[in-house]
Each structure stands twice: as C-alpha cells, then as structure tokens.
Motif scaffolding. Sequence first.
Motif, PDB file in Angstrom:
ATOM      1  N   TYR A   1       0.837  -1.205   0.000  1.00 34.98           N
ATOM      2  CA  TYR A   1       0.000   0.000   0.000  1.00 34.98           C
ATOM      3  C   TYR A   1       0.873   1.257   0.000  1.00 34.98           C
ATOM      4  CZ  TYR A   1      -2.860   3.741   1.995  1.00 34.98           C
ATOM      5  OH  TYR A   1      -3.470   4.948   2.228  1.00 34.98           O
ATOM      6  N   ILE A   2       1.879   1.278   0.869  1.00 38.78           N
ATOM      7  CA  ILE A   2       2.770   2.443   0.936  1.00 38.78           C
ATOM      8  C   ILE A   2       3.571   2.585  -0.347  1.00 38.78           C
ATOM      9  CG2 ILE A   2       4.714   3.479   2.164  1.00 38.78           C
ATOM     10  CD1 ILE A   2       3.743   2.064   4.685  1.00 38.78           C
TER      11      ILE A   2
ATOM     12  N   LYS B   1       7.182   8.424  -0.018  1.00 34.73           N
ATOM     13  CA  LYS B   1       7.439   8.045   1.370  1.00 34.73           C
ATOM     14  C   LYS B   1       8.129   6.689   1.436  1.00 34.73           C
ATOM     15  CE  LYS B   1       3.534  10.548   3.416  1.00 34.73           C
ATOM     16  NZ  LYS B   1       2.270  10.404   4.203  1.00 34.73           N
ATOM     17  N   TYR B   2       7.705   5.767   0.584  1.00 33.01           N
ATOM     18  CA  TYR B   2       8.291   4.422   0.568  1.00 33.01           C
ATOM     19  C   TYR B   2       9.762   4.499   0.164  1.00 33.01           C
ATOM     20  CZ  TYR B   2       8.862  -0.521  -0.608  1.00 33.01           C
ATOM     21  OH  TYR B   2       9.297  -1.820  -0.671  1.00 33.01           O
TER      22      TYR B   2
ATOM     23  N   CYS C   1      -6.175  -1.997   2.110  1.00 32.09           N
ATOM     24  CA  CYS C   1      -4.901  -1.752   1.426  1.00 32.09           C
ATOM     25  C   CYS C   1      -4.959  -2.173  -0.035  1.00 32.09           C
ATOM     26  CB  CYS C   1      -3.764  -2.481   2.139  1.00 32.09           C
ATOM     27  SG  CYS C   1      -3.301  -1.751   3.727  1.00 32.09           S
TER      28      CYS C   1
ATOM     29  N   VAL D   1       0.694   3.540  -3.261  1.00 33.17           N
ATOM     30  CA  VAL D   1      -0.123   4.733  -3.034  1.00 33.17           C
ATOM     31  C   VAL D   1       0.731   5.916  -2.598  1.00 33.17           C
ATOM     32  CG1 VAL D   1      -2.095   5.674  -1.755  1.00 33.17           C
ATOM     33  CG2 VAL D   1      -2.088   3.266  -2.439  1.00 33.17           C
ATOM     34  N   HIS D   2       1.802   5.646  -1.840  1.00 30.79           N
ATOM     35  CA  HIS D   2       2.703   6.718  -1.370  1.00 30.79           C
ATOM     36  C   HIS D   2       4.143   6.355  -1.732  1.00 30.79           C
ATOM     37  CE1 HIS D   2      -0.680   8.394   0.853  1.00 30.79           C
ATOM     38  NE2 HIS D   2      -0.885   7.205   1.399  1.00 30.79           N
TER      39      HIS D   2
ATOM     40  N   ARG E   1      -7.248   0.077  -2.149  1.00 28.88           N
ATOM     41  CA  ARG E   1      -6.607   1.344  -2.487  1.00 28.88           C
ATOM     42  C   ARG E   1      -5.502   1.141  -3.527  1.00 28.88           C
ATOM     43  NH1 ARG E   1      -8.022   5.673  -2.802  1.00 28.88           N
ATOM     44  NH2 ARG E   1      -6.060   6.657  -2.169  1.00 28.88           N
TER      45      ARG E   1
ATOM     46  N   THR F   1      -5.402   2.874  -7.229  1.00 31.25           N
ATOM     47  CA  THR F   1      -4.227   3.645  -7.642  1.00 31.25           C
ATOM     48  C   THR F   1      -3.630   3.100  -8.920  1.00 31.25           C
ATOM     49  OG1 THR F   1      -3.732   4.156  -5.321  1.00 31.25           O
ATOM     50  CG2 THR F   1      -1.960   4.465  -6.920  1.00 31.25           C
TER      51      THR F   1
END
Length: 333
Positions: free
Chosen positions: A112-113, A120-121, A195, A116-117, A198, A202
């Motif tokens: 998920y990280i 940050k990952y 997760c 979606v992000h 999402r 994405t």
Amino acid sequence: MFSCEDRNVSTMKPASVGYNASTYLLTVIGIFANLTVVIVFINCKIYRRSFTYLLVFQQSIFDMIACFLYPCFHILFSSNGNFANYCKFGTLFFFCLSASTLNLVFISVERYIAVVHPLKYWIRGNQMRSNLPQLCIPLVAAFLITFQYAFILEEDQEEPGKCTFCYKNKGFEILSGTILLLANGIIPISTMTFCYYRVYITLKKQNKIQAELTNQGHINNASRAINYHNNDELAVEINISPSQTNQKEKAKNQRNFIITMSINTLVFTICLTPVIGVYLVYTICKCFDINYHISSDIATFFVVFSMVANPFIYAYKLFDFKEGFSKTFCRQC
C-alpha cells in the motif's frame, strides 16, 4: 494462583476422527508445500530481489512451522500423559499462526505504501540500513498478542493429555477473547481489504494515465515521421525505448504480485470467516459446546487450510516463483 476448578474453564476436546485425519493430512501437505517455496526462494535467491519477496519468504517459514507444530502438539504430546506441561508449548503453534496472519497484513501495508505513497516508501527505504527491524514487526506483534496462552493453557487434571483454557474470572475471559478476535481476525481482514482496494484504485489510475501518455507519444512520433518522411537521415522509427520496456516489465511484475497477494487475502478471509462466525454465535447464544461441536472441527480445518493454500497460489499465479520452481527442480539454476 487459582486452580482450574476455581476458574471459568473451557475444555479443548480433540476433533472428530474424520476431521482429525483430514486436518493432519493437510498439515503434512502444508509442510512440504511451504518447504518447496523456501527451497525455491533460497536456491534461486528470489528473497534477495526485494524486501517484499523477503516477507513472502518469511511467510512460508511461519506457515511451515505452524503446519509442523499442529500435529506435534495434538498427536505426539497429547498421547503422552506424562508430559504435563505440553499445553504450555502449544503457545508456539498459536504464536506462529498469529505471526503468519500479521505477516500477511504487513505485506499488504508495505505494498500500500509502495504504490499509493511511493515517495514516502522510497525515502524510508533509503533511510533503513537493515531490513531486520522491519522483519521483526510481525514477530513482536504476534508475541504481544499470544503470550497470554502461556498463562491460560493448562493440562486438564481430570483428563490427562487434554488442554483447558483456565481464566481467573469472566471479565478476563471476555477481554482475552476480544483481543484475539480483533487482532487475529477482524483487524487483519479489514486492513488487507482496505490496502489492496486502495492499491487497485491507484494502479487503475496509473494505467489510465500511462495509456493516455503512450497514445499521445505515438501521435507525436507519427507526426514527426510524416514530417521527415522524405528525409532518410531525419526519419523517425517508432519504437519503445529500453527504459520504457523495463518500466513496463516492472509494472507488470508489480501487478502480478499484488494480484497474487490479493488472492491470498481472499483465501485467508474465506478460511477465517468460519472461526469468527462460530466464536460470535457461541458468545451470543451459548447454545452449543464450542469445543465439542462439529462446527469447531470444520473451523479448525479451514484455519489449517489457509496455511497450506499460499504455495499453491504462488505456483498458479506468481511469475518469479513459477520460473524459480522450474529452474530448481529441472536443475537449470
């Protein structure tokens, strides 16, 4: 220290003979299936390709150990009336079972990280010097959830070779059951569902944007080719660059892995639903003996099945595992 007679007692009776035999056979299949995954990942070094694959490797180890412990504690030790403390060691099975569940949750959160992000990952990935602290997260969480079994699991004094859940009072029994139900059932299912949903949304948006950019690029290239059609030196050949090919390959592998783990989540949810249902019905109505009823035997069978299913899902869907399996057992690595 209260005796079991002073506590709220729930006796763990072995499952019916038919379900016992089926469950034990299933654990044997699970041991060899998960061992196959471990061998393939080690032999072809798949676990080194990414942190995600390292988590999958760890998942197979948890499931293999849990499949091994289940028949050990329910056949070998339960048949030995002289081994008075074997119930305490049954905590290891529940620990591996919980660690397996939480590791699946960790994989879903990690994906998920990453999807979606991604920024940050990437930042966190560069800051982490070692994957060891992250790998320990499911283990630490599983320990905090299941260490209570070491205190509530005891050998039945009236029926040696069998275990009882011994609670000091009704309030502690309700608290314990609520924690186990939430931590090993409802929260993992909810987290993994959120997760991967999402992630799906994405990836769908990314594919749409990529398709639009690709179409726009093809139009621009086609226009350039027409403009320079009469000039051999400036003629443009419409090809996909190596970098674009690599990006598409990475995106394809990522989608394949996410689909594989989504199937794992679906199987896990289906297998855990009977346990949640039986527990909730028993808690609400108390209309049957949860340890002696056939519904408990069926629920246990599905729990074990969830530990066995993952290797077969990898063999069916995961590209890297299928390739590694072929290389390992065809002696091509």
